[in-house]
Design an enzyme around this catalytic site. Structure first.
Site, PDB file in Angstrom:
ATOM      1  N   ASP A   1      -0.050  -1.598   4.250  1.00  0.00           N
ATOM      2  CA  ASP A   1       1.147  -1.038   3.599  1.00  0.00           C
ATOM      3  C   ASP A   1       1.527  -1.934   2.422  1.00  0.00           C
ATOM      4  O   ASP A   1       1.682  -3.143   2.571  1.00  0.00           O
ATOM      5  CB  ASP A   1       2.294  -0.959   4.621  1.00  0.00           C
ATOM      6  CG  ASP A   1       3.408  -0.031   4.173  1.00  0.00           C
ATOM      7  OD1 ASP A   1       3.804  -0.076   2.990  1.00  0.00           O
ATOM      8  OD2 ASP A   1       3.896   0.749   5.017  1.00  0.00           O
TER       9      ASP A   1
ATOM     10  N   SER B   1       6.774   5.161   2.120  1.00  0.00           N
ATOM     11  CA  SER B   1       5.685   5.154   3.111  1.00  0.00           C
ATOM     12  C   SER B   1       5.632   6.439   3.926  1.00  0.00           C
ATOM     13  O   SER B   1       4.588   6.759   4.498  1.00  0.00           O
ATOM     14  CB  SER B   1       5.816   3.948   4.046  1.00  0.00           C
ATOM     15  OG  SER B   1       5.544   2.771   3.338  1.00  0.00           O
TER      16      SER B   1
ATOM     17  N   THR C   1       4.620   4.616   8.656  1.00  0.00           N
ATOM     18  CA  THR C   1       3.164   4.782   8.529  1.00  0.00           C
ATOM     19  C   THR C   1       2.510   5.300   9.811  1.00  0.00           C
ATOM     20  O   THR C   1       1.866   6.356   9.781  1.00  0.00           O
ATOM     21  CB  THR C   1       2.510   3.476   8.035  1.00  0.00           C
ATOM     22  OG1 THR C   1       3.255   3.001   6.920  1.00  0.00           O
ATOM     23  CG2 THR C   1       1.062   3.679   7.666  1.00  0.00           C
TER      24      THR C   1
ATOM     25  N   GLU D   1      -2.542  -0.273  11.153  1.00  0.00           N
ATOM     26  CA  GLU D   1      -1.710  -0.620  10.002  1.00  0.00           C
ATOM     27  C   GLU D   1      -1.318  -2.095   9.955  1.00  0.00           C
ATOM     28  O   GLU D   1      -0.816  -2.642  10.930  1.00  0.00           O
ATOM     29  CB  GLU D   1      -0.402   0.194   9.998  1.00  0.00           C
ATOM     30  CG  GLU D   1       0.364  -0.039   8.691  1.00  0.00           C
ATOM     31  CD  GLU D   1       1.863   0.268   8.760  1.00  0.00           C
ATOM     32  OE1 GLU D   1       2.411   0.359   9.872  1.00  0.00           O
ATOM     33  OE2 GLU D   1       2.463   0.379   7.679  1.00  0.00           O
TER      34      GLU D   1
ATOM     35  N   ASP E   1       3.732  -5.026   2.772  1.00  0.00           N
ATOM     36  CA  ASP E   1       4.833  -4.345   2.075  1.00  0.00           C
ATOM     37  C   ASP E   1       6.128  -5.154   2.152  1.00  0.00           C
ATOM     38  O   ASP E   1       6.846  -5.285   1.161  1.00  0.00           O
ATOM     39  CB  ASP E   1       5.026  -2.972   2.722  1.00  0.00           C
ATOM     40  CG  ASP E   1       6.239  -2.225   2.201  1.00  0.00           C
ATOM     41  OD1 ASP E   1       6.236  -1.857   1.007  1.00  0.00           O
ATOM     42  OD2 ASP E   1       7.189  -2.012   2.979  1.00  0.00           O
TER      43      ASP E   1
ATOM     44  N   HIS F   1       8.548  -6.582  -0.795  1.00  0.00           N
ATOM     45  CA  HIS F   1       9.990  -6.316  -0.972  1.00  0.00           C
ATOM     46  C   HIS F   1      10.765  -7.626  -1.073  1.00  0.00           C
ATOM     47  O   HIS F   1      11.751  -7.716  -1.797  1.00  0.00           O
ATOM     48  CB  HIS F   1      10.530  -5.499   0.209  1.00  0.00           C
ATOM     49  CG  HIS F   1      10.148  -4.053   0.173  1.00  0.00           C
ATOM     50  ND1 HIS F   1      10.604  -3.184  -0.795  1.00  0.00           N
ATOM     51  CD2 HIS F   1       9.341  -3.319   0.985  1.00  0.00           C
ATOM     52  CE1 HIS F   1      10.103  -1.968  -0.568  1.00  0.00           C
ATOM     53  NE2 HIS F   1       9.320  -2.032   0.500  1.00  0.00           N
TER      54      HIS F   1
ATOM     55  N   ASP G   1      -1.032   2.597   1.280  1.00  0.00           N
ATOM     56  CA  ASP G   1      -0.244   3.809   1.019  1.00  0.00           C
ATOM     57  C   ASP G   1       0.344   3.782  -0.398  1.00  0.00           C
ATOM     58  O   ASP G   1       0.548   4.806  -1.016  1.00  0.00           O
ATOM     59  CB  ASP G   1       0.830   4.017   2.090  1.00  0.00           C
ATOM     60  CG  ASP G   1       1.702   2.798   2.331  1.00  0.00           C
ATOM     61  OD1 ASP G   1       1.422   1.724   1.761  1.00  0.00           O
ATOM     62  OD2 ASP G   1       2.678   2.924   3.096  1.00  0.00           O
ATOM     63  N   HIS G   2       0.600   2.546  -0.888  1.00  0.00           N
ATOM     64  CA  HIS G   2       1.153   2.339  -2.235  1.00  0.00           C
ATOM     65  C   HIS G   2       1.163   0.829  -2.463  1.00  0.00           C
ATOM     66  O   HIS G   2       0.902   0.058  -1.533  1.00  0.00           O
ATOM     67  CB  HIS G   2       2.576   2.897  -2.344  1.00  0.00           C
ATOM     68  CG  HIS G   2       3.480   2.360  -1.263  1.00  0.00           C
ATOM     69  ND1 HIS G   2       3.959   1.068  -1.277  1.00  0.00           N
ATOM     70  CD2 HIS G   2       3.926   2.905  -0.103  1.00  0.00           C
ATOM     71  CE1 HIS G   2       4.671   0.853  -0.186  1.00  0.00           C
ATOM     72  NE2 HIS G   2       4.654   1.946   0.552  1.00  0.00           N
TER      73      HIS G   2
ATOM     74  N   HIS H   1       8.605  -0.375  -4.473  1.00  0.00           N
ATOM     75  CA  HIS H   1       7.215   0.070  -4.627  1.00  0.00           C
ATOM     76  C   HIS H   1       6.926   0.338  -6.095  1.00  0.00           C
ATOM     77  O   HIS H   1       7.849   0.516  -6.888  1.00  0.00           O
ATOM     78  CB  HIS H   1       6.967   1.364  -3.834  1.00  0.00           C
ATOM     79  CG  HIS H   1       7.302   1.236  -2.388  1.00  0.00           C
ATOM     80  ND1 HIS H   1       7.456   2.323  -1.564  1.00  0.00           N
ATOM     81  CD2 HIS H   1       7.515   0.147  -1.609  1.00  0.00           C
ATOM     82  CE1 HIS H   1       7.746   1.905  -0.340  1.00  0.00           C
ATOM     83  NE2 HIS H   1       7.788   0.593  -0.345  1.00  0.00           N
TER      84      HIS H   1
HETATM   85 MG    MG Z   1       4.266   1.023   7.012  1.00  0.00          MG
HETATM   86 ZN    ZN Z   2       8.067  -0.565   1.342  1.00  0.00          ZN
END
Ligand code: MG
Ligand code: ZN
Length: 361
Positions: A40, A81, A134, A249, A254, A258, A296-297, A323
């Protein structure tokens, strides 16, 4: 005369060898198993940052088939997500926050549900709560990603063989006072606390809770939960003679993004790479498993502005605490891996998995 017959025999042998090879190659195009690993928030820079500080090559570098997918959602150039996971799990672009439903709330069947319908074994592993966006997009159908109690209820509708992650709280401490642990047991699950207590030699289905909510960050004591869970899930699922689908995952790459915390991002990416290594080891040995690694990004708009490759140091900068819409990489290994080269939509990852399994919609 002798010479001619020798040549004829030689040619016949050559042709038949060739035939056997073509046949094997065709058979191997269709995998029995798919392991999809999602980092993620993991863009190219997150991976290269981890590669740069690592003393030894990462598993990522072993993949020969690499592509990119575009992550925008139905409603936003910058996805969340929920929409991004839904694109990978169902092949539709949807609204941000949505979990395997479109903007009207219509549910779409996930690759995990297709695998179930085709008698394959299925599994989910996550470092976050197993109810987080996710993993949820592979098994639940909800319009709001933070509706954890309903997402937990959705787990009872699918005959998933093993799931491992946090999120026990929403199974027992609920507003509707239901006890979903009891429901899981009624549905023949072994409900287990802690990955160390999971005995893969036992028969049956497994709900493994590793935390009340999310697991700790890797820098805060998660240990080898992710690679061990990946390995154990594979051991359980590979008992099914027809094959399996497993999604793993690495959730917190991610979260480091952040937080604009490069040490957090790198530690989570290195840990995710260890899970990828477990999947790849199995796939190399097995020969019938397609391993797909993607994100996912991207999160954080991470870039590297300096460093020293010999001393394994980098100087990193984030450009946002949210993101970004950049393309993310896809790495593939095994039967059908060559299909994952090129640039395509995130929804095509689902379509390529469906084709690889030979599933009809
Ligand atoms: Mg996730
Ligand atoms: Zn995020």
């Amino acid at each position: 005369m002798k010479k001619i017959s020798f040549i004829v025999v030689f040619v016949v042998v050559l042709i038949s060898c060739n035939k056997v090879e073509t046949l094997n190659h065709q058979q191997l195009k269709q995998p029995k198993n798919i392991i999809l690993l999602i980092g993620d928030g993991m863009g190219v820079t997150q991976i290269y940052a981890a590669m740069s500080v690592s003393a030894s090559p990462l598993t990522f570098e072993k993949f020969k088939h690499v592509g990119f997918h575009k992550t925008y959602s139905a409603t936003d150039y910058i996805t969340d997500s929920g929409a991004a996971g839904t694109a990978l799990s169902t092949g539709i672009k949807t609204c941000n926050q949505c979990i395997a439903v479109d903007s009207t709330g219509k549910p779409f069947k996930t690759i995990l549900e297709y695998a179930e319908d085709n008698q394959l074994a299925t599994g989910l592993v996550s470092t976050s709560s197993i109810l987080h966006a996710t993993p949820a997009t592979f098994i639940a159908h909800e319009q709001r990603r933070y509706d954890y109690e309903n997402i937990a209820l959705d787990f009872l509708d699918v005959d998933i063989d093993v799931f491992i992650g946090g999120g026990k709280k929403q199974f027992v401490d609920r507003e509707d006072k239901l006890n979903l642990i009891d429901s899981l047991r009624k549905n023949q699950y072994h409900v287990i606390d802690g990955i160390e207590n999971l005995d893969v030699n036992e028969e049956g289905k497994f709900a493994v809770f590793t935390a009340e909510e999310h697991n700790p960050e890797i820098l805060n004591g998660r240990g080898d939960m992710l690679p061990v869970s990946t390995e154990k899930a594979i051991k359980i699922l590979s008992k099914n003679k027809k094959g399996f689908f497993l999604m793993v995952e690495g959730s917190m790459i991610d979260w480091g993004g952040h937080d604009n915390d490069i040490d957090y991002v790198i530690a989570e990416t290195l840990d995710f790479d260890k899970a990828v290594a477990k999947a790849l080891e199995f796939a190399i040995e097995d020969g019938e498993t397609l391993v797909i690694v993607t994100a996912d990004h991207e999160t954080g708009g991470l870039t590297i502005v300096g460093g020293d490759i010999n001393n394994q140091t980098i100087e990193a900068k984030f450009s946002t605490d949210h993101h970004t819409p950049v393309m993310v990489p896809v790495f593939a290994f095994g039967p059908g891996a060559e299909e994952f080269g090129g640039i395509y939509e995130n929804t095509d990852v689902f379509k390529k998995m469906m084709d690889a399994f030979g599933f009809e919609k």
